[in-house]
Design an enzyme around this catalytic site. Structure first.
Site, short mmCIF file in Angstrom:
data_model
loop_
_atom_site.label_atom_id
_atom_site.label_comp_id
_atom_site.label_asym_id
_atom_site.label_seq_id
_atom_site.Cartn_x
_atom_site.Cartn_y
_atom_site.Cartn_z
N GLY A 11 -6.04 21.61 -48.94
CA GLY A 11 -6.27 22.70 -50.15
C GLY A 11 -6.14 21.61 -51.21
O GLY A 11 -5.41 21.13 -51.73
N GLU A 170 0.74 43.98 -62.99
CA GLU A 170 -0.36 43.24 -63.18
C GLU A 170 -1.83 44.03 -62.88
O GLU A 170 -2.22 44.68 -64.31
CB GLU A 170 -0.21 41.11 -63.53
CG GLU A 170 0.95 40.87 -64.24
CD GLU A 170 0.88 39.59 -63.74
OE1 GLU A 170 -0.04 39.13 -62.97
OE2 GLU A 170 1.02 38.78 -65.12
N ASP A 300 3.05 26.85 -51.21
CA ASP A 300 3.70 28.58 -50.26
C ASP A 300 3.87 28.24 -49.17
O ASP A 300 4.95 28.97 -47.88
CB ASP A 300 2.73 29.25 -50.24
CG ASP A 300 2.27 29.72 -51.93
OD1 ASP A 300 3.70 29.74 -52.17
OD2 ASP A 300 1.08 30.59 -52.18
N GLN A 319 4.67 26.83 -59.59
CA GLN A 319 5.30 25.58 -60.50
C GLN A 319 6.09 25.45 -59.14
O GLN A 319 6.19 24.10 -58.69
CB GLN A 319 6.48 26.43 -61.25
CG GLN A 319 6.13 26.30 -62.50
CD GLN A 319 6.46 24.77 -62.93
OE1 GLN A 319 6.38 23.96 -62.70
NE2 GLN A 319 4.76 26.02 -63.71
#
Lengths: 454, 454
Positions: A11, A170, A300, A319
């Site tokens: 990743g 957003e 994640d 973060q």
């Protein structure tokens, strides 16, 4: 196998990139594997979907990040399985890649929570290609409505966003700005006030991660700007032409944008280890897998923290991935030096979101005295920090130019409907060849390609 | 039908855009139809294919061009047939659009001249989507070769361009620069000198439209920069893994870029009128069709000129389309005023091409005293004129920034492999669900979407 231990990283997201960078001076060979040849700056995908930024602004080729890192190699490929015992990862093309250390950072995918129809009919904001697909779909709805007003009742101009986390908020804010400011001049034949942006949230507040005041501020600004915010409105079904609420209400729409939450990549199940809520991998304090100190799960994918067993997991934020990537790299270096790994401590910096023009929220953590910023100053802080974290000088310049242009002109530059190639460039044989065509000079006698002169 | 006569324009290329603009003060309703919602600046497609520019730099949304033009409307759609008698055009979606005047500017498509395998295996530079597909393919070949050197003998790093007209020459020049300057740092594991660019030309000179000296200059520069220029080398077959020359030579390659010439859009056959070489529509001196004064064919579609019967047709260049579009618009205005149309006179401005960095050719026509520029000055002139003709301030700024960046850094910013969406965002159910997964808290109880904090 090379003489030096090989660290395979799965990743090229925030976690994988930072893990690879942190290993630049380590006596190892680093192999980073990703299915794309670029890093996607996911926090800005919604701006690609709303035509404010182009793909080139938020994607950065992975190899370009590591030009000066001698021990780095990149492999374009999709990891489909991991064999912890044989210490190999299996790629979709059948290749097997051996590792001495593995850092798994495959990230998260959207979670439909079992709601029927979501997989088939909803759009998501988790990849560049899907953001471009969503942008094209949104613009196509406007083209359809402009050509046939009757489609408006069928929801051609109704855009439903499911989930009012930062992504949903957003996206909603960016969409109303698009319809209010940028598009009316494009569609004089359409009354753009007919365009509806509906934000559905199962909980009773927007922006779950934030404080009450920020939540109320965000909700107020969204409503003021024309977003139809519906709290305590769970979705029970997604259809091709509508979304169904638990209340039984059916909202006709051609566009369902799913931002209701994520689960880990399905590589989590492949790791054959204990999983926590959201299919997150339970890790040791040093981010390695129980019983497999050479395999790390970060970003994640991983879940832990002091209260993991109580279900309190690290948030799935950039973060956490950035800090986790650096920690896994450091732990590998310590192991190579015969020193024990240290426990990972997540340093919470805070939460940040943008509702739209001049309206942002930044809630810094205790280490920054818990400062809270809202409105213009929060918006500025958001812009500033996104520019800092955007990889690549070229992308920063490009995004800054785009933002300045968008801000002052209210325009949205990238209003392009781009579809996969449909083979439209090769002439189809006409159904019946007209007699006159047979009189032609054979095309083969034509000269070589000529081209535009400007 | 509205009270005012309706002018339907097919195609948002150079011809269609200029026809629509020229009608801004005419007492008509203008409807422009294109299958894309953007104008593609075709002369720069090769720079998108070689990662120097992004799609946003060379595409401009059609509606954005006409914000201030009251009598303009746009229709997204593909015209599949034209009925001159009923005065209707038929769209792929089945809609019929009536017109009082028709300006057909559908442009040209590549012509395989009957060479077998070209349709199946060759790439072309005629649309934005195909340019992105070609860019992705080129970069994917490098990724494949980096992972498996044995593919290099199979032609993974051999890029064959068929046709040395301006498009082929510019593509060849841009490719060698990409391999020589921009990519070596990306692929330390690859010897980029193994990358070959082969330029095949059936005629005995490159740049057919240009003068002998310019041709020799271009050929010399291409060879100096490492392009394998093969003149008098006609292609007899394109295969998935090779290109076959008339000489019998077989060149292994994974990448055939076809720039050997064009033919008109297949709408030419649909017009049921006399066609000339390359399926070009024979038009009256005022660009209307014989017997149909209300139907005009312009740009690459039309062929005429004083010596049309002798086979001397207008070149298929942007200038012909631009001037033709303006002339058709003026002719319609004159008709509405009861005045006769005037014959179209093509004002030749000259030819221009770029071989690469600091190397351009500009041959101006007699009206500019036949000035010829080569080298740096020709290159500067090329840049300048392309900037002028690029539609939209935002695109000009963006392209200028990209060019300045590319020039000074030798970098190529947009090295992105972007494929059509493959549905990779939704998790696939794992083959066997691990027992531990069943112990999970039901995912549906998870909170709303959380997201990155920067």
């Amino acid at each position: 196998m090379s003489a030096r231990p090989r660290v395979v990283i799965i990743g090229a997201g925030f976690g994988g990139l930072n893990a690879a960078k942190s290993l630049r001076h380590a006596p190892v060979d680093v192999l980073l594997i990703d299915r794309n040849n670029y890093h996607t700056f996911q926090p800005l995908l919604y701006q690609v979907a709303t035509a404010g930024l182009t793909d080139g602004d938020i994607a950065y080729q992975v190899r370009g990040v590591f030009h000066r890192q001698r021990n780095f190699r990149f492999r374009l490929g999709t990891v489909v399985d991991i064999d912890k015992e044989a210490k190999e990862v299996l790629l979709a093309d059948g290749d097997r890649v051996a590792f001495d250390y593995l850092i798994a950072a495959p990230g998260a995918v959207y979670n439909d929570f079992g709601v029927p129809g979501v997989k088939e009919h909803a759009f998501v904001l988790k990849s560049l290609e899907r953001a471009i697909t969503l942008r094209s779909h949104i613009l196509r709805q406007l083209e359809r409505a402009a050509n046939d007003r009757s489609l408006i009742e069928k929801g051609a101009l109704t855009f439903v966003i499911v989930g009012a986390g930062p992504t949903g908020v957003e996206m909603a804010g960016a969409l109303v700005e698009l319809f209010e400011r940028a598009l009316p001049a494009d569609y004089p034949e359409l009354d753009m006030r007919l365009a509806r942006v509906v934000l559905l949230e199962a909980a009773d507040a927007v922006l779950a991660p934030f404080g009450k005041r920020s939540q109320r501020y965000a909700e107020r600004v969204l409503r003021q700007r024309g977003v139809d915010v519906r709290l305590a409105s769970a979705v029970t079904e997604a259809r091709a032409d509508a979304v169904v609420l638990r209340s039984g209400e059916v909202i006709p729409t051609q566009t369902i944008i799913w931002s209701a939450g994520v689960r880990t990549s399905t590589l989590a199940e492949r790791l054959d280890t204990e999983l926590l809520r959201g299919f997150r991998v339970k890790v040791e304090p040093d981010l390695s897998l129980p019983g497999h100190p050479d395999v790390f799960a970060i970003g994640d994918l991983s879940g832990a923290g002091p209260d993991a067993d109580a279900g309190k997991l690290w948030p799935q934020l950039a973060q956490v991935a950035i800090q986790g990537g650096k920690h896994a790299a450091e732990t590998i270096e310590r192991r190579l030096q015969g020193r024990p790994g240290r426990p990972f401590v997540y340093r919470d910096l805070g939460n940040m979101a943008i509702i739209g023009r001049n309206a942002g929220i930044a809630e810094l953590s205790e280490r920054f005295l818990g400062v809270k910023m809202r409105g213009f100053i929060g918006w500025l802080g958001w812009l500033f920090l996104h520019l800092i974290y955007l990889p690549g000088f070229r992308n920063r310049v490009s995004a800054l130019v785009s933002w300045a242009y968008n801000y002052f002109t209210y325009d949205r530059h990238a209003r392009l409907i781009i579809e996969p190639v449909k083979g439209i460039d090769w002439p189809e044989p006409p159904e019946e060849v007209r007699p006159l065509v047979s009189e032609l000079v054979p095309a083969a006698q034509q000269g070589t390609g000529r081209r535009h002169v400007e």
